[in-house]
Design an enzyme around this catalytic site. Structure first.
Site, short mmCIF file in Angstrom:
data_model
loop_
_atom_site.label_atom_id
_atom_site.label_comp_id
_atom_site.label_asym_id
_atom_site.label_seq_id
_atom_site.Cartn_x
_atom_site.Cartn_y
_atom_site.Cartn_z
N HIS A 267 0.76 13.09 -6.39
CA HIS A 267 0.31 12.13 -5.38
C HIS A 267 1.29 10.95 -5.30
O HIS A 267 0.89 9.79 -5.10
CB HIS A 267 -1.10 11.63 -5.72
CG HIS A 267 -1.96 11.38 -4.52
ND1 HIS A 267 -2.87 12.29 -4.05
CD2 HIS A 267 -2.06 10.31 -3.68
CE1 HIS A 267 -3.49 11.79 -3.00
NE2 HIS A 267 -3.00 10.59 -2.74
N ARG B 101 -4.17 1.00 -8.60
CA ARG B 101 -2.87 0.55 -8.08
C ARG B 101 -2.90 -0.97 -8.01
O ARG B 101 -3.58 -1.54 -7.15
CB ARG B 101 -2.61 1.17 -6.73
CG ARG B 101 -2.67 2.68 -6.82
CD ARG B 101 -2.64 3.36 -5.49
NE ARG B 101 -3.15 4.72 -5.63
CZ ARG B 101 -3.83 5.37 -4.69
NH1 ARG B 101 -4.07 4.80 -3.54
NH2 ARG B 101 -4.25 6.60 -4.91
N ARG C 13 0.66 7.98 -7.80
CA ARG C 13 -0.43 7.05 -7.48
C ARG C 13 -1.71 7.32 -8.25
O ARG C 13 -2.70 6.61 -8.11
CB ARG C 13 -0.75 7.12 -5.97
CG ARG C 13 0.36 6.57 -5.12
CD ARG C 13 0.25 7.03 -3.70
NE ARG C 13 -0.69 6.28 -2.87
CZ ARG C 13 -0.45 5.10 -2.33
NH1 ARG C 13 0.70 4.52 -2.55
NH2 ARG C 13 -1.35 4.51 -1.57
N TYR D 148 0.84 -1.20 0.00
CA TYR D 148 0.00 0.00 0.00
C TYR D 148 0.88 1.25 0.00
O TYR D 148 0.64 2.20 -0.75
CB TYR D 148 -0.93 -0.01 1.22
CG TYR D 148 -1.68 1.30 1.40
CD1 TYR D 148 -2.65 1.70 0.47
CD2 TYR D 148 -1.41 2.13 2.48
CE1 TYR D 148 -3.31 2.91 0.63
CE2 TYR D 148 -2.08 3.34 2.65
CZ TYR D 148 -3.02 3.72 1.71
OH TYR D 148 -3.67 4.93 1.86
N LYS E 155 -2.97 21.37 -2.98
CA LYS E 155 -1.99 20.29 -3.20
C LYS E 155 -2.43 19.42 -4.36
O LYS E 155 -3.60 19.02 -4.44
CB LYS E 155 -1.87 19.43 -1.94
CG LYS E 155 -0.98 18.20 -2.10
CD LYS E 155 -0.78 17.48 -0.78
CE LYS E 155 0.16 16.29 -0.91
NZ LYS E 155 -0.47 15.09 -1.40
C1 LIG Z 1 0.51 5.39 1.07
C2 LIG Z 1 0.24 6.81 0.65
C3 LIG Z 1 -0.92 7.43 1.10
C4 LIG Z 1 -1.17 8.75 0.74
N1 LIG Z 1 -2.29 9.38 1.25
C5 LIG Z 1 -2.49 10.69 0.99
C6 LIG Z 1 -3.56 11.40 1.62
O1 LIG Z 1 -4.32 10.85 2.40
N2 LIG Z 1 -3.69 12.70 1.31
C7 LIG Z 1 -2.83 13.36 0.45
O2 LIG Z 1 -2.98 14.57 0.24
N3 LIG Z 1 -1.82 12.71 -0.14
C8 LIG Z 1 -1.60 11.42 0.12
N4 LIG Z 1 -0.53 10.76 -0.43
C9 LIG Z 1 0.41 11.51 -1.29
C10 LIG Z 1 1.51 12.14 -0.44
O3 LIG Z 1 0.99 13.21 0.32
C11 LIG Z 1 2.65 12.73 -1.29
O4 LIG Z 1 2.10 13.56 -2.29
C12 LIG Z 1 3.53 11.66 -1.94
O5 LIG Z 1 3.75 10.58 -1.06
C13 LIG Z 1 4.87 12.29 -2.32
O6 LIG Z 1 5.68 11.38 -2.96
P1 LIG Z 1 6.88 10.57 -2.23
O7 LIG Z 1 6.22 9.48 -1.46
O8 LIG Z 1 7.68 10.09 -3.39
O9 LIG Z 1 7.62 11.56 -1.34
C14 LIG Z 1 -0.26 9.44 -0.11
C15 LIG Z 1 0.89 8.81 -0.54
C16 LIG Z 1 1.16 7.50 -0.16
C17 LIG Z 1 2.44 6.85 -0.63
#
Ligand SMILES: Cc1cc2nc3c(=O)[nH]c(=O)nc-3n(C[C@H](O)[C@H](O)[C@H](O)COP(=O)(O)O)c2cc1C
Length: 387
Positions: A285, A174, A288, A34, A261
């Site tokens: 994101h 995903r 993702r 995840y 964001k």
């Molecule tokens: C497991 C996971 C859950 C995430 N959940 C959220 C979330 O709830 N809200 C959000 O704004 N971004 C979420 N994101 C995106 C992160 O805020 C961020 O944009 C991203 O992880 C940045 O990339 P990096 O992991 O390469 O640093 C999530 C990312 C991951 C990996």
């Protein structure tokens, strides 16, 4: 020669790669998948990291130099470093108590921690452990009264920065999550139970801290709601698509700083400027949501010049080291965020993981700045090698 200030961190894990390897052996596979996964073929996820390698810095060794100062002013607060912790949903599933561990470490080390709407600790709990110094990321509610109630709770705990997420109009496909059954609602099938049994520290801590739940949203869920109803609850409670009208309505009632964001296009960056937001986080994101998109660092390159004078331009996605932070600052970011690296830290080292990972990034950034001859984070732009 000056040596690095003594950032206290565990010397067995000097890089994010070391933490990731260790975390992988401690987090059950379904939860690690995840955390790790990107959408579709994970092309966007891959280039988020690899596109950083294209950016080179230009060291100036013969300059007079008075030392590194990483302190960075942002929204009226002076942070100790130009980076923070991105919002991550379901944090407590990947490591029990992870939101509290990270929020406490961020408060202690004076960097921002962003709490996700769908994290596993509540607004009030994170306000308590961070002494009110956290930011909050909002998934936009379908109903105005839920939006207003969440904003009211934020005002009550004196949260000053609201981050509205715009990049989830649909759920990314995903494959890793689909295969492991980690969908909404999360399913504990036999395979996942066996994977948990293979990770005893995780299992023991999960039993100790309790099954993770969407703590901020609990007051809005019917009592005794079955896990099988959670997906439907999320679908009817949030609207994925955020438009200008919705942001404008928030701008009118929210007196704190407002950030969007997930901005990834010129058109949206322009709309953000018209809406008078205080900042944007350029983000895809973490790879993702849209596999056919460009890397975050390339989006930053494309947009930064046009919008830096309107609001703070921040970014996340793919940053895995101090040199990467320096590359993003050199490209023009005012501030950066990392998501997965902090979860690797907590997965690897538990309670010490937040502190360790922040210290690691500080030490690495400090070294790069000293090496190239940069005294202040906001001067990093001068050190971009333009060829
Ligand atoms: C497991 C996971 C859950 C995430 N959940 C959220 C979330 O709830 N809200 C959000 O704004 N971004 C979420 N994101 C995106 C992160 O805020 C961020 O944009 C991203 O992880 C940045 O990339 P990096 O992991 O390469 O640093 C999530 C990312 C991951 C990996």
């Amino acid at each position: 020669m000056k040596t690095n200030p003594n950032y206290i961190y565990n010397r067995k894990y000097p890089s994010i790669k070391d933490l990731k390897e260790k975390a992988k052996g401690r987090i059950p596979k379904f939860a690690f998948d995840y955390l790790e996964g990107g959408c579709n073929e994970e092309y966007n996820l891959t280039i988020n990291e690899s596109d950083f390698d294209k950016i080179k810095l230009d060291p100036r060794y013969l300059r007079n130099y008075s030392g590194v100062n990483m302190k960075t002013e942002l929204f009226g607060h002076v942070y100790d470093a130009p980076f923070g912790i991105s919002p991550i949903g379901l944090q407590g599933l990947m490591w029990p108590n992870a939101p509290e561990i990270l929020a406490k470490a961020a408060c202690k080390q004076n960097v921002p921690y962003v709490l996700s709407t769908v994290s596993t600790a509540s607004i009030e709990r994170i306000a308590e452990v961070s002494h009110g110094s956290f930011w909050f990321q909002l998934y936009h509610p379908a109903e105005d009264n839920l939006r207003d109630d969440l904003l009211r709770r934020l005002v009550e705990v004196e949260c000053k920065v609201l981050v509205v997420l715009v990049d989830v109009p649909s759920f990314g496909l995903r494959y890793r999550e689909i295969k492991s059954g980690l969908s909404m609602p999360p399913k504990m099938n036999i395979q996942n139970v066996l994977q948990a049994a293979l990770r005893p520290t995780w299992s023991f801590n999960t039993l100790r801290h309790g099954i993770p739940e969407f703590a901020t949203l609990k007051p809005y869920m019917e009592k005794g709601m079955a896990m099988s109803q959670l997906g439907a609850f999320m679908d009817r409670t949030f609207v994925g698509r955020v438009n200008q009208e919705k942001v404008k309505a928030i701008r009118d009632i929210w007196k704190g700083k407002l950030i969007l964001k997930g901005i990834a296009s010129e058109e949206d960056a322009g709309k953000a400027a018209q809406l008078g937001v205080d900042g944007i986080i350029i983000s895809n994101h973490g790879g993702r949501q849209i596999d056919a998109g460009e890397s975050s660092i390339d989006t930053l390159k494309r947009l930064v010049e046009g919008y830096k004078s309107h609001y703070k331009v921040m970014m996340d996605g793919g940053i895995r080291s101090g040199p990467d932070i320096a590359r993003a600052l050199a490209t023009g970011a005012d501030f950066v965020f990392m998501g997965r690296p902090f979860m690797y830290g907590v997965g690897a080292l538990g309670e010490q993981g937040g502190d360790h990972t922040i210290s690691l990034f500080k030490a690495q950034l400090h070294q790069v700045m000293e090496q190239v001859g940069c005294e202040r984070a906001e001067e990093m732009r001068e050190f971009l090698l333009e060829i």
